[in-house]
Enzyme design. Structure first.
Site, PDB file in Angstrom:
ATOM      1  N   ASP A 139       0.858  -1.110   0.262  1.00 50.31           N
ATOM      2  CA  ASP A 139       0.031   0.000   0.086  1.00 50.31           C
ATOM      3  C   ASP A 139       0.758   1.242   0.465  1.00 50.31           C
ATOM      4  O   ASP A 139       1.971   1.926   1.427  1.00 50.31           O
ATOM      5  CB  ASP A 139      -1.020  -0.204   1.381  1.00 50.31           C
ATOM      6  CG  ASP A 139      -1.891   0.925   1.435  1.00 50.31           C
ATOM      7  OD1 ASP A 139      -1.873   2.569   0.687  1.00 50.31           O
ATOM      8  OD2 ASP A 139      -2.420   1.420   2.147  1.00 50.31           O
ATOM      9  N   TYR A 186      -8.067  14.061  -9.451  1.00 46.77           N
ATOM     10  CA  TYR A 186      -6.969  13.747 -10.500  1.00 46.77           C
ATOM     11  C   TYR A 186      -6.831  14.474 -11.059  1.00 46.77           C
ATOM     12  O   TYR A 186      -5.108  14.361 -10.847  1.00 46.77           O
ATOM     13  CB  TYR A 186      -7.842  12.829 -11.596  1.00 46.77           C
ATOM     14  CG  TYR A 186      -6.851  11.512 -12.486  1.00 46.77           C
ATOM     15  CD1 TYR A 186      -5.935  11.022 -12.092  1.00 46.77           C
ATOM     16  CD2 TYR A 186      -7.105  12.048 -13.112  1.00 46.77           C
ATOM     17  CE1 TYR A 186      -5.753  10.118 -12.278  1.00 46.77           C
ATOM     18  CE2 TYR A 186      -5.832  11.435 -14.153  1.00 46.77           C
ATOM     19  CZ  TYR A 186      -5.529  10.822 -13.646  1.00 46.77           C
ATOM     20  OH  TYR A 186      -4.476   9.575 -14.010  1.00 46.77           O
TER      21      TYR A 186
END
Length: 249
Positions: free
Chosen positions: A60, A154
């Site tokens: 992660d 984004y």
């Protein structure tokens, strides 16, 4: 001959998988990072015959301890010559006023903080190893230049990745650490599967967009990675030729 070791994040699918396979074909030793071990093993299984075996490290990248463990695994291979900083997410495609704070933070954590954590760990390793140096290639996006509708998180993170790239380039100069960025437009992956059916345009229309083979992205990264550290592709844009980017739509 000393093996060249590359760490690829987001290596379980899409651009990350294609780049990993391409680098393996070029003789690199791969350390594959991603959330799901099964997908990473599938990537390693796609390597061509004769490629060096990969190390699979479920990671992660938003977790500093997990990133440290990833680069400790890479360091056991002797050194880190390349980081392809690729892990990322699009986030929900919703108008700005509807974007939940937790969704904003999730995109920032993965696309920006995750990229920073991996770059920081790679930088430390490259600075301290002998011979000194290495290369970091950040995966930006066409959105590092212009936004799509309903993509504020984004787009903001990909603009920030450009700043990360420039800062790493500057700070890496004394240590033979080169940093470049590849900005990709409409590579055919699971993430862009909706392009053919139609996606929202700047004028509100829903229209299909052309895509390109993700292998063309991988070949570009391979070229960037193969340069001597005295040369650097600072920014490369690889896009579907007819996608609505240049001009007014």
């Amino acid at each position: 001959m000393i093996e060249q070791v590359a760490v690829v994040t987001g290596a379980g699918s899409g651009v990350g998988r294609a780049v990993a396979v391409e680098l393996a074909a070029a003789g690199w030793r791969l350390v594959l990072a991603g959330r799901r071990a099964e997908q990473l093993r599938e990537t390693a299984g796609a390597f061509p015959t004769g490629a060096l075996p990969a190390e699979v490290v479920p990671t992660d990248v938003t977790d500093p301890a997990a990133v440290d463990a990833l680069f400790a695994a890479a360091e056991r291979r002797g050194r880190v010559d390349l980081l392809f900083n690729n892990a990322g997410t699009l986030g929900p495609a919703v108008p700005v006023e509807e974007l939940a704070v937790e969704d904003w933070r999730a995109v920032v954590d993965l696309n920006l903080t995750g990229a920073f954590l991996c770059a920081r760990a790679a930088f430390r390793q490259m600075k301290g190893q002998d011979p000194q140096g290495g290369r970091i290639i950040n995966n930006g996006s066409i959105s590092a230049h212009v936004p799509r509708p309903h993509s504020i998180a984004y787009t903001a993170t990909k603009h920030a990745v450009t700043g990360l790239t420039k800062s790493l380039s500057l700070e890496g100069r004394p240590y033979r650490i080169a940093c470049g960025q590849i900005d990709i437009g409409n590579a055919a992956t699971d993430m862009t599967a909706a392009m053919g059916a139609g996606v929202r345009q700047a004028d509100g229309r829903i229209a299909p967009e052309p895509t390109m083979d993700v292998a063309d992205v991988a070949r570009t990264v391979r070229h960037m990675a193969a340069l001597p550290l005295e040369a650097n592709v600072q920014f490369a844009t690889v896009m579907a030729t007819a996608m609505p980017y240049i001009g007014r739509g």
